[in-house]
Write a protein that holds these residues in place. Sequence first.
Motif, PDB file in Angstrom:
ATOM      1  N   TYR A   1       0.838  -1.197   0.000  1.00  0.00           N
ATOM      2  CA  TYR A   1       0.000   0.000   0.000  1.00  0.00           C
ATOM      3  C   TYR A   1       0.872   1.245   0.000  1.00  0.00           C
ATOM      4  N   ASP A   2       0.268   2.384  -0.379  1.00  0.00           N
ATOM      5  CA  ASP A   2       1.025   3.635  -0.457  1.00  0.00           C
ATOM      6  C   ASP A   2       1.485   4.156   0.902  1.00  0.00           C
ATOM      7  N   ASP A   3       0.895   3.662   1.983  1.00  0.00           N
ATOM      8  CA  ASP A   3       1.310   4.110   3.320  1.00  0.00           C
ATOM      9  C   ASP A   3       2.238   3.093   4.001  1.00  0.00           C
ATOM     10  N   ALA A   4       2.884   2.259   3.217  1.00  0.00           N
ATOM     11  CA  ALA A   4       3.900   1.282   3.661  1.00  0.00           C
ATOM     12  C   ALA A   4       3.313   0.065   4.360  1.00  0.00           C
ATOM     13  N   ARG A   5       1.985  -0.084   4.343  1.00  0.00           N
ATOM     14  CA  ARG A   5       1.402  -1.321   4.882  1.00  0.00           C
ATOM     15  C   ARG A   5       1.583  -2.436   3.878  1.00  0.00           C
ATOM     16  N   ARG A   6       1.429  -3.645   4.364  1.00  0.00           N
ATOM     17  CA  ARG A   6       1.575  -4.828   3.515  1.00  0.00           C
ATOM     18  C   ARG A   6       0.533  -5.855   3.951  1.00  0.00           C
ATOM     19  N   ALA A   7      -0.075  -6.506   2.970  1.00  0.00           N
ATOM     20  CA  ALA A   7      -1.046  -7.560   3.253  1.00  0.00           C
ATOM     21  C   ALA A   7      -0.750  -8.730   2.319  1.00  0.00           C
ATOM     22  N   TYR A   8      -1.329  -9.874   2.624  1.00  0.00           N
ATOM     23  CA  TYR A   8      -1.117 -11.062   1.791  1.00  0.00           C
ATOM     24  C   TYR A   8      -2.440 -11.521   1.205  1.00  0.00           C
ATOM     25  N   LEU A   9      -2.373 -12.004  -0.017  1.00  0.00           N
ATOM     26  CA  LEU A   9      -3.544 -12.428  -0.764  1.00  0.00           C
ATOM     27  C   LEU A   9      -3.282 -13.818  -1.317  1.00  0.00           C
ATOM     28  N   TRP A  10      -4.229 -14.736  -1.107  1.00  0.00           N
ATOM     29  CA  TRP A  10      -4.120 -16.082  -1.658  1.00  0.00           C
ATOM     30  C   TRP A  10      -5.204 -16.262  -2.703  1.00  0.00           C
ATOM     31  N   ILE A  11      -4.836 -16.831  -3.844  1.00  0.00           N
ATOM     32  CA  ILE A  11      -5.791 -17.117  -4.907  1.00  0.00           C
ATOM     33  C   ILE A  11      -5.716 -18.610  -5.200  1.00  0.00           C
ATOM     34  N   ASP A  12      -6.852 -19.277  -5.102  1.00  0.00           N
ATOM     35  CA  ASP A  12      -6.909 -20.724  -5.305  1.00  0.00           C
ATOM     36  C   ASP A  12      -6.974 -21.129  -6.773  1.00  0.00           C
ATOM     37  N   ASP A  13      -7.503 -20.273  -7.617  1.00  0.00           N
ATOM     38  CA  ASP A  13      -7.632 -20.581  -9.044  1.00  0.00           C
ATOM     39  C   ASP A  13      -6.308 -20.253  -9.750  1.00  0.00           C
ATOM     40  N   LEU A  14      -5.592 -21.279 -10.193  1.00  0.00           N
ATOM     41  CA  LEU A  14      -4.268 -21.074 -10.791  1.00  0.00           C
ATOM     42  C   LEU A  14      -4.326 -20.273 -12.086  1.00  0.00           C
ATOM     43  N   GLU A  15      -5.407 -20.412 -12.854  1.00  0.00           N
ATOM     44  CA  GLU A  15      -5.542 -19.639 -14.090  1.00  0.00           C
ATOM     45  C   GLU A  15      -5.708 -18.154 -13.783  1.00  0.00           C
ATOM     46  N   LYS A  16      -6.525 -17.835 -12.779  1.00  0.00           N
ATOM     47  CA  LYS A  16      -6.699 -16.435 -12.393  1.00  0.00           C
ATOM     48  C   LYS A  16      -5.410 -15.871 -11.816  1.00  0.00           C
ATOM     49  N   ALA A  17      -4.667 -16.691 -11.096  1.00  0.00           N
ATOM     50  CA  ALA A  17      -3.421 -16.237 -10.482  1.00  0.00           C
ATOM     51  C   ALA A  17      -2.361 -15.925 -11.530  1.00  0.00           C
ATOM     52  N   ALA A  18      -2.473 -16.515 -12.706  1.00  0.00           N
ATOM     53  CA  ALA A  18      -1.497 -16.286 -13.772  1.00  0.00           C
ATOM     54  C   ALA A  18      -1.806 -15.023 -14.572  1.00  0.00           C
ATOM     55  N   ASN A  19      -2.975 -14.434 -14.362  1.00  0.00           N
ATOM     56  CA  ASN A  19      -3.407 -13.262 -15.110  1.00  0.00           C
ATOM     57  C   ASN A  19      -3.327 -12.032 -14.206  1.00  0.00           C
TER      58      ASN A  19
END
Length: 73
Positions: A26-44
């Motif tokens: 984020y622009d205020d130096a925060r950080r978060a994690y995101l998990w995506i289960d669909d491998l096709e969506k994760a590649a796009n």
Amino acid sequence: MAKLGAEAMYTFRKTPAKSVMFVVDYDDARRAYLWIDDLEKAANARSVELTARARQEQGTLPEGTITSIRRVR
């Protein structure tokens, strides 16, 4: 030295990942994690961005201006 039979050999298989992990900065130096289960969506890249925005609307990803999304694993 004793010989090892075929039954003593071990094979290792790399199994495909069940999800892909991204770090969201984020622009205020925060950080978060995101998990995506669909491998096709994760590649796009566009799909990953849309998923991050949708998760922000759902409240599962913090609100704020996202500056970058990078794949971690």
